[in-house]
Design a protein around this motif. Structure first.
Motif, PDB file in Angstrom:
ATOM      1  N   THR A 149       0.936  -1.032  -0.126  1.00  0.00           N
ATOM      2  CA  THR A 149      -0.260  -0.191   0.059  1.00  0.00           C
ATOM      3  C   THR A 149       0.962   1.144   0.128  1.00  0.00           C
ATOM      4  O   THR A 149       1.810   1.494   0.882  1.00  0.00           O
ATOM      5  CB  THR A 149      -0.856  -0.110   1.701  1.00  0.00           C
ATOM      6  N   LEU A 150       0.814   1.921  -0.902  1.00  0.00           N
ATOM      7  CA  LEU A 150       1.780   3.121  -0.925  1.00  0.00           C
ATOM      8  C   LEU A 150       0.496   4.474  -0.980  1.00  0.00           C
ATOM      9  O   LEU A 150      -0.283   4.885  -1.000  1.00  0.00           O
ATOM     10  CB  LEU A 150       1.788   3.549  -3.035  1.00  0.00           C
ATOM     11  N   PRO A 151       0.983   5.244  -0.034  1.00  0.00           N
ATOM     12  CA  PRO A 151       0.267   6.619   1.333  1.00  0.00           C
ATOM     13  C   PRO A 151       1.003   7.641  -0.252  1.00  0.00           C
ATOM     14  O   PRO A 151       2.423   7.127  -0.059  1.00  0.00           O
ATOM     15  CB  PRO A 151       0.909   6.485   2.543  1.00  0.00           C
ATOM     16  N   PHE A 152      -0.460   8.035  -0.176  1.00  0.00           N
ATOM     17  CA  PHE A 152       0.379   9.688  -1.214  1.00  0.00           C
ATOM     18  C   PHE A 152      -0.144  10.666   0.196  1.00  0.00           C
ATOM     19  O   PHE A 152      -0.653  10.472   0.625  1.00  0.00           O
ATOM     20  CB  PHE A 152      -0.664   9.639  -1.893  1.00  0.00           C
ATOM     21  N   GLU A 153       0.995  11.982  -0.432  1.00  0.00           N
ATOM     22  CA  GLU A 153       0.825  12.853   0.531  1.00  0.00           C
ATOM     23  C   GLU A 153      -0.291  13.837   0.907  1.00  0.00           C
ATOM     24  O   GLU A 153      -0.784  14.502   1.647  1.00  0.00           O
ATOM     25  CB  GLU A 153       1.489  14.150  -0.058  1.00  0.00           C
ATOM     26  N   ASP A 154      -1.452  13.786  -0.123  1.00  0.00           N
ATOM     27  CA  ASP A 154      -3.121  14.383   0.079  1.00  0.00           C
ATOM     28  C   ASP A 154      -3.828  13.270   1.126  1.00  0.00           C
ATOM     29  O   ASP A 154      -4.918  13.432   0.889  1.00  0.00           O
ATOM     30  CB  ASP A 154      -3.595  14.074  -1.541  1.00  0.00           C
ATOM     31  N   GLY A 155      -2.915  12.447   1.688  1.00  0.00           N
ATOM     32  CA  GLY A 155      -3.716  11.767   2.250  1.00  0.00           C
ATOM     33  C   GLY A 155      -4.633  10.019   1.293  1.00  0.00           C
ATOM     34  O   GLY A 155      -4.955   8.688   1.940  1.00  0.00           O
ATOM     35  N   THR A 156      -4.339  10.078   0.212  1.00  0.00           N
ATOM     36  CA  THR A 156      -4.813   8.615  -0.217  1.00  0.00           C
ATOM     37  C   THR A 156      -3.534   7.542   0.112  1.00  0.00           C
ATOM     38  O   THR A 156      -2.697   7.996   0.421  1.00  0.00           O
ATOM     39  CB  THR A 156      -5.177   9.178  -1.939  1.00  0.00           C
ATOM     40  N   SER A 157      -4.215   6.452  -0.733  1.00  0.00           N
ATOM     41  CA  SER A 157      -3.199   5.602  -1.407  1.00  0.00           C
ATOM     42  C   SER A 157      -3.505   4.339  -2.371  1.00  0.00           C
ATOM     43  O   SER A 157      -4.761   4.283  -2.453  1.00  0.00           O
ATOM     44  CB  SER A 157      -3.785   4.950   0.607  1.00  0.00           C
ATOM     45  N   LEU A 158      -2.510   3.600  -2.287  1.00  0.00           N
ATOM     46  CA  LEU A 158      -2.311   2.595  -3.592  1.00  0.00           C
ATOM     47  C   LEU A 158      -2.406   1.532  -3.664  1.00  0.00           C
ATOM     48  O   LEU A 158      -1.116   1.314  -2.881  1.00  0.00           O
ATOM     49  CB  LEU A 158      -1.986   3.574  -4.789  1.00  0.00           C
TER      50      LEU A 158
END
Length: 94
Positions: A14-23
């Protein structure tokens, strides 16, 4: 293929992003260069189904104290270029 006694198809990153979303991503490939280990990741369409229409993402991978894989952003442009070229060569051979 396995990484640290885990089947690659069973590993979900799970890759977290700075905007609070993840992939959520699956591991397409694992390779080693100059003593460092790398994953080529692809987003998941559904549970454990790789999205081959997406672009590959390359990350260094290390082992934590519980023997789990931990992905690390490759911040060095030269290191990334070497890993990307190596991965491209691997894909071309298959």
């Amino acid at each position: 293929m396995e990484f640290m006694d885990k089947k690659l198809e069973d590993i979900v990153v799970t890759l977290p992003f700075e905007d609070g979303t993840s992939l959520d991503c699956g591991v397409f490939s694992y390779f080693e260069i100059n003593g460092k280990e790398y994953f080529a990741l692809l987003p998941l369409k559904r549970e454990k189904e790789l999205d081959f229409s997406a672009r590959y993402m390359l990350y260094e991978v290390v082992e934590d104290e519980e023997h789990n894989p931990v992905v690390m952003y490759i911040g060095d442009d030269v290191e990334y270029a070497i890993a990307a070229q190596y991965f491209s060569d691997l894909i071309a051979k298959n």
